[in-house]
Design an enzyme around this catalytic site. Structure first.
Site, PDB file in Angstrom:
ATOM      1  N   THR A  98      13.319  -6.252-129.986  1.00  0.00           N
ATOM      2  CA  THR A  98      14.155  -5.438-129.103  1.00  0.00           C
ATOM      3  C   THR A  98      14.490  -6.303-127.900  1.00  0.00           C
ATOM      4  O   THR A  98      13.633  -6.611-127.082  1.00  0.00           O
ATOM      5  CB  THR A  98      13.428  -4.162-128.676  1.00  0.00           C
ATOM      6  OG1 THR A  98      13.187  -3.350-129.832  1.00  0.00           O
ATOM      7  CG2 THR A  98      14.282  -3.366-127.689  1.00  0.00           C
ATOM      8  N   LYS A 173      19.774   0.322-130.624  1.00  0.00           N
ATOM      9  CA  LYS A 173      18.359   0.490-130.264  1.00  0.00           C
ATOM     10  C   LYS A 173      18.223   1.045-128.851  1.00  0.00           C
ATOM     11  O   LYS A 173      17.331   1.847-128.561  1.00  0.00           O
ATOM     12  CB  LYS A 173      17.610  -0.840-130.393  1.00  0.00           C
ATOM     13  CG  LYS A 173      16.123  -0.788-130.009  1.00  0.00           C
ATOM     14  CD  LYS A 173      15.325   0.176-130.890  1.00  0.00           C
ATOM     15  CE  LYS A 173      13.865   0.283-130.446  1.00  0.00           C
ATOM     16  NZ  LYS A 173      13.068  -0.913-130.760  1.00  0.00           N
ATOM     17  N   LYS A 241       9.869  -2.287-120.719  1.00  0.00           N
ATOM     18  CA  LYS A 241      10.744  -3.428-121.009  1.00  0.00           C
ATOM     19  C   LYS A 241      12.032  -2.953-121.648  1.00  0.00           C
ATOM     20  O   LYS A 241      13.135  -3.354-121.259  1.00  0.00           O
ATOM     21  CB  LYS A 241      10.028  -4.408-121.944  1.00  0.00           C
ATOM     22  CG  LYS A 241      10.828  -5.666-122.269  1.00  0.00           C
ATOM     23  CD  LYS A 241      10.492  -6.255-123.636  1.00  0.00           C
ATOM     24  CE  LYS A 241      11.217  -5.504-124.738  1.00  0.00           C
ATOM     25  NZ  LYS A 241      11.119  -6.146-126.065  1.00  0.00           N
TER      26      LYS A 241
END
Length: 294
Positions: A98, A173, A241
């Site tokens: 990611t 995502k 994050k």
């Protein structure tokens, strides 16, 4: 059977690479920054390990990566000993990290210049999804590269979708993480409210989970949330994050994410409570007063 390299053997990459070997039947060479993890993987699954991404990728048809962040990805893909240096023309690099859409597009361009393919293919489903081989994979990149890679990716996936050009996988995502952040906060508040109201949480969830409030988070996390157990799953540090990537992208595009920004700060509170490695469902701990919070 294809020749495959896998770079990064964390809680996600270790089982994903294992499925490529056992379920997919591929010839797999692994690389990990800490060699002991690569040795442990070879002991469990067979295959082989290599000391650098470049050597792992040598002669591979497909190279997968699942590392920490943009800079880690740049290093294993296009650094001095990166996989791009060892890949043969026509091979495809599939990144399951990611990361940002920016780094995906950057590496896609570098790969094309080197005569190889690049797909940004982040995953959803967490550690359990990786271990059980039922991840959802969101892919961005060229259609011909996707067509070649899809059958290989399916070794660890329940759903694989081509979302569009380079960067589209990472953007998808981001949508996933934005939706999850709001869902977990809503579920946390619902369970917290039910307890304060003197309701039987199990009975409440048993009813509302059959209606419009149902979600994966409710089905899989309500019980551990109610019990205050968070020592598993997708860590708060990782979620912060990811949400940081979402908020940075929103600033670039002009998208408004007020709830996401608020939940990101709630996760910062959980970090301050000592919950950096707790599962993301630990948002309820902030409401319940764990660590001295009200």
């Amino acid at each position: 059977m294809a020749k495959v390299a896998f770079l990064g053997l964390g809680v996600m990459g270790f089982p994903m690479a294992g499925h490529l070997r056992t379920r997919g039947g591929h010839d797999v060479v692994v690389y990990n920054r800490t060699p002991a993890k690569a040795d442990a993987w070879v002991t469990k699954f067979g295959g082989a390990s290599a000391p650098t991404p470049r050597e792992a990728a040598s002669g591979a048809d497909f190279v997968f990566s699942c590392v920490g962040n943009d800079d880690d990805l740049r290093e294993v893909a296009n650094g001095p000993d990166g996989a791009f240096r060892g890949m043969q023309p026509g091979a495809v690099f599939i990144d399951n990290t990611t990361a940002s859409a920016t780094v995906a597009r950057e590496l896609h361009a570098a790969a094309k210049a080197a005569g190889i393919g690049f797909l940004d293919a982040p995953v959803s489903g967490g550690q359990a999804g990786a271990e059980n081989g039922v991840l959802t994979v969101m892919v961005g990149g060229d259609e011909d590269d996707y067509a070649k890679a899809q059958p290989v990716i399916e070794a660890f996936a329940r759903m694989v979708g081509h979302m569009g050009p380079s960067g589209a996988g990472q953007l998808t995502k981001m949508v996933n993480q934005i939706a999850i952040a709001g869902l977990v906060q809503g579920l946390s508040e619902g369970i917290h409210f039910a307890r304060k109201a003197g309701l039987d949480v199990e009975k409440v969830i048993g009813v509302i989970s059959k209606g419009a409030a149902q979600s994966w988070q409710m089905e899989n996390r309500w019980k551990t949330m109610a019990e205050g157990r968070f020592e598993f799953g997708f860590a708060v540090d990782w979620m912060r994050k990811d949400l940081g990537i979402c908020l940075a992208q929103a600033n670039e595009t002009g998208a408004r994410l007020p709830v996401t920004a608020l939940v990101d700060q709630f996760y910062a509170d959980v970090q301050a409570m000592g919950g950096r490695r707790w599962d993301t469902s630990a948002l309820i701990a902030r409401l319940d007063g764990v660590g001295g919070k009200d």
